[in-house]
Scaffold this motif. Structure first.
Motif, PDB file in Angstrom:
ATOM      1  N   TRP A  39       0.813  -1.206   0.000  1.00 41.91           N
ATOM      2  CA  TRP A  39       0.000   0.000   0.000  1.00 41.91           C
ATOM      3  C   TRP A  39       0.851   1.263   0.000  1.00 41.91           C
ATOM      4  CZ3 TRP A  39      -4.503  -1.414  -1.355  1.00 41.91           C
ATOM      5  CH2 TRP A  39      -4.962  -2.681  -1.004  1.00 41.91           C
ATOM      6  N   THR A  40       2.109   1.146   0.413  1.00 46.90           N
ATOM      7  CA  THR A  40       3.038   2.262   0.338  1.00 46.90           C
ATOM      8  C   THR A  40       4.249   1.771  -0.417  1.00 46.90           C
ATOM      9  OG1 THR A  40       2.280   3.018   2.492  1.00 46.90           O
ATOM     10  CG2 THR A  40       4.301   3.996   1.655  1.00 46.90           C
ATOM     11  N   PRO A  41       4.294   1.909  -1.724  1.00 45.32           N
ATOM     12  CA  PRO A  41       5.325   1.259  -2.526  1.00 45.32           C
ATOM     13  C   PRO A  41       6.726   1.602  -2.045  1.00 45.32           C
ATOM     14  CG  PRO A  41       3.641   2.219  -3.927  1.00 45.32           C
ATOM     15  CD  PRO A  41       3.359   2.686  -2.537  1.00 45.32           C
ATOM     16  N   GLU A  42       7.583   0.608  -2.027  1.00 46.81           N
ATOM     17  CA  GLU A  42       8.952   0.820  -1.578  1.00 46.81           C
ATOM     18  C   GLU A  42       9.612   1.884  -2.444  1.00 46.81           C
ATOM     19  OE1 GLU A  42      12.835  -1.782  -0.260  1.00 46.81           O
ATOM     20  OE2 GLU A  42      11.250  -2.689  -1.432  1.00 46.81           O
TER      21      GLU A  42
ATOM     22  N   ALA B  76       0.424   7.969  -7.356  1.00 43.74           N
ATOM     23  CA  ALA B  76      -0.448   7.332  -8.339  1.00 43.74           C
ATOM     24  C   ALA B  76      -1.092   6.092  -7.750  1.00 43.74           C
ATOM     25  CB  ALA B  76       0.344   6.965  -9.586  1.00 43.74           C
ATOM     26  N   THR B  77      -2.415   5.966  -7.918  1.00 46.35           N
ATOM     27  CA  THR B  77      -3.117   4.724  -7.617  1.00 46.35           C
ATOM     28  C   THR B  77      -3.467   4.079  -8.955  1.00 46.35           C
ATOM     29  OG1 THR B  77      -5.321   5.741  -7.571  1.00 46.35           O
ATOM     30  CG2 THR B  77      -4.034   5.798  -5.530  1.00 46.35           C
TER      31      THR B  77
ATOM     32  N   LEU C 166      -5.223  16.114   0.239  1.00 43.38           N
ATOM     33  CA  LEU C 166      -4.782  15.756  -1.097  1.00 43.38           C
ATOM     34  C   LEU C 166      -5.916  15.894  -2.090  1.00 43.38           C
ATOM     35  CD1 LEU C 166      -2.717  12.547  -0.284  1.00 43.38           C
ATOM     36  CD2 LEU C 166      -1.833  14.844  -0.700  1.00 43.38           C
ATOM     37  N   ALA C 167      -5.616  16.509  -3.232  1.00 41.10           N
ATOM     38  CA  ALA C 167      -6.562  16.576  -4.328  1.00 41.10           C
ATOM     39  C   ALA C 167      -6.589  15.228  -5.036  1.00 41.10           C
ATOM     40  CB  ALA C 167      -6.156  17.671  -5.305  1.00 41.10           C
ATOM     41  N   VAL C 168      -7.789  14.757  -5.346  1.00 40.67           N
ATOM     42  CA  VAL C 168      -7.951  13.506  -6.073  1.00 40.67           C
ATOM     43  C   VAL C 168      -8.212  13.866  -7.530  1.00 40.67           C
ATOM     44  CG1 VAL C 168      -9.247  11.360  -6.268  1.00 40.67           C
ATOM     45  CG2 VAL C 168      -8.903  12.413  -4.018  1.00 40.67           C
ATOM     46  N   VAL C 169      -7.270  13.495  -8.399  1.00 43.74           N
ATOM     47  CA  VAL C 169      -7.300  13.927  -9.789  1.00 43.74           C
ATOM     48  C   VAL C 169      -7.525  12.729 -10.701  1.00 43.74           C
ATOM     49  CG1 VAL C 169      -6.012  15.104 -11.621  1.00 43.74           C
ATOM     50  CG2 VAL C 169      -5.706  15.795  -9.222  1.00 43.74           C
ATOM     51  N   GLU C 170      -8.426  12.899 -11.648  1.00 39.41           N
ATOM     52  CA  GLU C 170      -8.633  11.891 -12.687  1.00 39.41           C
ATOM     53  C   GLU C 170      -7.599  12.145 -13.791  1.00 39.41           C
ATOM     54  OE1 GLU C 170     -12.487   9.882 -14.823  1.00 39.41           O
ATOM     55  OE2 GLU C 170     -12.438  12.066 -14.637  1.00 39.41           O
ATOM     56  N   PRO C 171      -6.599  11.261 -13.935  1.00 43.19           N
ATOM     57  CA  PRO C 171      -5.492  11.550 -14.857  1.00 43.19           C
ATOM     58  C   PRO C 171      -5.911  11.831 -16.289  1.00 43.19           C
ATOM     59  CG  PRO C 171      -4.936   9.709 -13.438  1.00 43.19           C
ATOM     60  CD  PRO C 171      -6.391  10.006 -13.212  1.00 43.19           C
ATOM     61  N   GLY C 172      -6.928  11.144 -16.769  1.00 36.48           N
ATOM     62  CA  GLY C 172      -7.309  11.321 -18.157  1.00 36.48           C
ATOM     63  C   GLY C 172      -7.770  12.727 -18.496  1.00 36.48           C
ATOM     64  N   THR C 173      -8.418  13.399 -17.520  1.00 33.05           N
ATOM     65  CA  THR C 173      -8.950  14.739 -17.753  1.00 33.05           C
ATOM     66  C   THR C 173      -8.191  15.816 -17.001  1.00 33.05           C
ATOM     67  OG1 THR C 173     -10.515  14.553 -15.912  1.00 33.05           O
ATOM     68  CG2 THR C 173     -11.247  13.757 -18.075  1.00 33.05           C
ATOM     69  N   GLY C 174      -7.450  15.418 -15.964  1.00 34.55           N
ATOM     70  CA  GLY C 174      -6.771  16.394 -15.118  1.00 34.55           C
ATOM     71  C   GLY C 174      -7.695  17.101 -14.152  1.00 34.55           C
ATOM     72  N   THR C 175      -8.943  16.628 -14.065  1.00 36.41           N
ATOM     73  CA  THR C 175      -9.948  17.261 -13.217  1.00 36.41           C
ATOM     74  C   THR C 175      -9.822  16.791 -11.774  1.00 36.41           C
ATOM     75  OG1 THR C 175     -11.478  17.353 -15.083  1.00 36.41           O
ATOM     76  CG2 THR C 175     -12.427  17.605 -12.886  1.00 36.41           C
TER      77      THR C 175
ATOM     78  N   THR D  42     -13.241   4.989  -2.640  1.00 36.14           N
ATOM     79  CA  THR D  42     -12.636   3.810  -2.009  1.00 36.14           C
ATOM     80  C   THR D  42     -11.160   3.720  -2.355  1.00 36.14           C
ATOM     81  OG1 THR D  42     -14.746   2.624  -2.105  1.00 36.14           O
ATOM     82  CG2 THR D  42     -12.753   1.304  -1.830  1.00 36.14           C
ATOM     83  N   GLU D  43     -10.830   3.928  -3.614  1.00 36.46           N
ATOM     84  CA  GLU D  43      -9.442   3.832  -4.069  1.00 36.46           C
ATOM     85  C   GLU D  43      -8.566   4.888  -3.382  1.00 36.46           C
ATOM     86  OE1 GLU D  43      -7.221   4.235  -8.383  1.00 36.46           O
ATOM     87  OE2 GLU D  43      -9.163   3.210  -8.283  1.00 36.46           O
ATOM     88  N   ALA D  44      -9.065   6.115  -3.298  1.00 34.19           N
ATOM     89  CA  ALA D  44      -8.300   7.186  -2.663  1.00 34.19           C
ATOM     90  C   ALA D  44      -8.172   6.955  -1.162  1.00 34.19           C
ATOM     91  CB  ALA D  44      -8.963   8.531  -2.938  1.00 34.19           C
ATOM     92  N   ALA D  45      -9.255   6.508  -0.530  1.00 37.96           N
ATOM     93  CA  ALA D  45      -9.216   6.270   0.910  1.00 37.96           C
ATOM     94  C   ALA D  45      -8.240   5.149   1.267  1.00 37.96           C
ATOM     95  CB  ALA D  45     -10.615   5.939   1.424  1.00 37.96           C
ATOM     96  N   LEU D  46      -8.215   4.098   0.457  1.00 39.71           N
ATOM     97  CA  LEU D  46      -7.269   3.010   0.703  1.00 39.71           C
ATOM     98  C   LEU D  46      -5.825   3.497   0.594  1.00 39.71           C
ATOM     99  CD1 LEU D  46      -9.008   0.092  -1.222  1.00 39.71           C
ATOM    100  CD2 LEU D  46      -8.658   0.230   1.252  1.00 39.71           C
ATOM    101  N   ALA D  47      -5.562   4.362  -0.380  1.00 38.80           N
ATOM    102  CA  ALA D  47      -4.202   4.892  -0.526  1.00 38.80           C
ATOM    103  C   ALA D  47      -3.794   5.704   0.686  1.00 38.80           C
ATOM    104  CB  ALA D  47      -4.117   5.746  -1.790  1.00 38.80           C
ATOM    105  N   VAL D  48      -4.705   6.512   1.210  1.00 38.60           N
ATOM    106  CA  VAL D  48      -4.380   7.346   2.364  1.00 38.60           C
ATOM    107  C   VAL D  48      -4.256   6.503   3.631  1.00 38.60           C
ATOM    108  CG1 VAL D  48      -5.248   9.200   3.834  1.00 38.60           C
ATOM    109  CG2 VAL D  48      -5.292   9.449   1.355  1.00 38.60           C
TER     110      VAL D  48
END
Length: 264
Positions: free
Chosen positions: A58-61, A82-83, A144-153, A187-193
């Motif tokens: 969950w926290t890449p080396e 990046a997730t 942390l801002a959660v950004v959708e990479p495809g749109t940058g939003t 869920t994806e962002a919360a797991l990363a945090v």
């Protein structure tokens, strides 16, 4: 042979590290491209090197670096994380337009302690969140801002609050644009945090709190593996009615299994 945590430099025996500057130098040499800085100072370090958490999936080396300058571990975000589908990064003033698009909405503000925000209020809020990049002392918030990479939003925000450095307690929070709910982004962002909290910062317990009527937030906390611990009744008079609060929590020892299950 010493049972050495995965997150420590291979050249260092965690049971015999007394030169923290040298320890930091040895680790940094092996992890030049770290994204998350975790700094300490000695000779008495909190927690001791033996108790520093391993760096798991969950926290890449390579995201954790040790260095001098603080009397306890500090988590500082220096660059984007990046997730699978998202990018988590510190806020920028230019994010105000995206944040305004969801913080202006009554359905978003309904359970928040603020009313729907106007453009100026959002600019002030984003400026504050842009400064929230480090967890060092009780009450510090990492936003942390959660950004959708495809749109940058910017589609939402996720936060980790350091409730107690002494007792290794934290709190998770998030807000998402309604148009981007139901996609698993929260869920994806919360797991990363949570991974940062348990893995990089070494927290013992992380809680999540929400209004009892906020079924979306309660569902998110359950999906990431937290257990419901309490319902507090009539905690405050909130927006014209008495408010009940739900409290969820997870321990670090529960994180590997619950976090992995939530991600599948």
């Amino acid at each position: 042979m010493t049972n050495q945590p995965e997150g420590l430099p291979r050249s260092a025996d965690p049971a015999q590290v007394n030169d923290y500057d040298g320890f930091a130098e040895a680790y940094s040499a092996e992890n030049e491209n770290s994204l998350v800085t975790r700094t300490t100072s000695g000779p008495r370090c909190w927690p001791s090197p033996e108790t520093w958490p391993a760096v798991g999936s969950w926290t890449p080396e390579g995201q954790i670096r040790f260095g001098p300058g603080y009397s306890r571990p500090v988590l500082r975000i220096e660059s984007p994380i990046a997730t699978a589908r998202l990018t988590l990064r510190p806020f920028l003033p230019a994010d105000s337009e995206d944040v305004y698009d969801y913080q202006r909405r009554p359905e978003v503000a309904r359970f928040m302690r603020w009313e729907p925000r106007g453009p100026q209020d959002v600019r002030v809020a984003v400026e504050q969140m842009a400064r929230e990049t480090e967890l060092a002392s009780d009450g510090d918030c990492l936003s942390l801002a959660v950004v959708e990479p495809g749109t940058g939003t910017v589609v939402g925000q996720v936060e980790l609050v350091l409730l107690s450095a002494e007792h290794l307690q934290g709190e998770l929070g998030c807000v998402f644009h309604p148009a981007h709910q139901g996609k698993g982004f929260a869920t994806e962002a919360a797991l990363a945090v949570l991974g940062l909290g348990f893995g990089a910062l070494g927290l013992h317990r992380v809680i999540g709190r929400c209004h009892a009527a906020n079924t979306a937030s309660a569902g998110l906390l359950e999906r990431v593996g937290m257990r419901r611990e309490a319902r507090f009744v009539g905690t405050e008079f909130f927006k014209g009615a008495w408010r009940d609060d739900l409290v969820y929590a997870m321990l670090r020892e529960e994180w590997p299994d619950r976090g992995r299950a939530a991600a599948t």
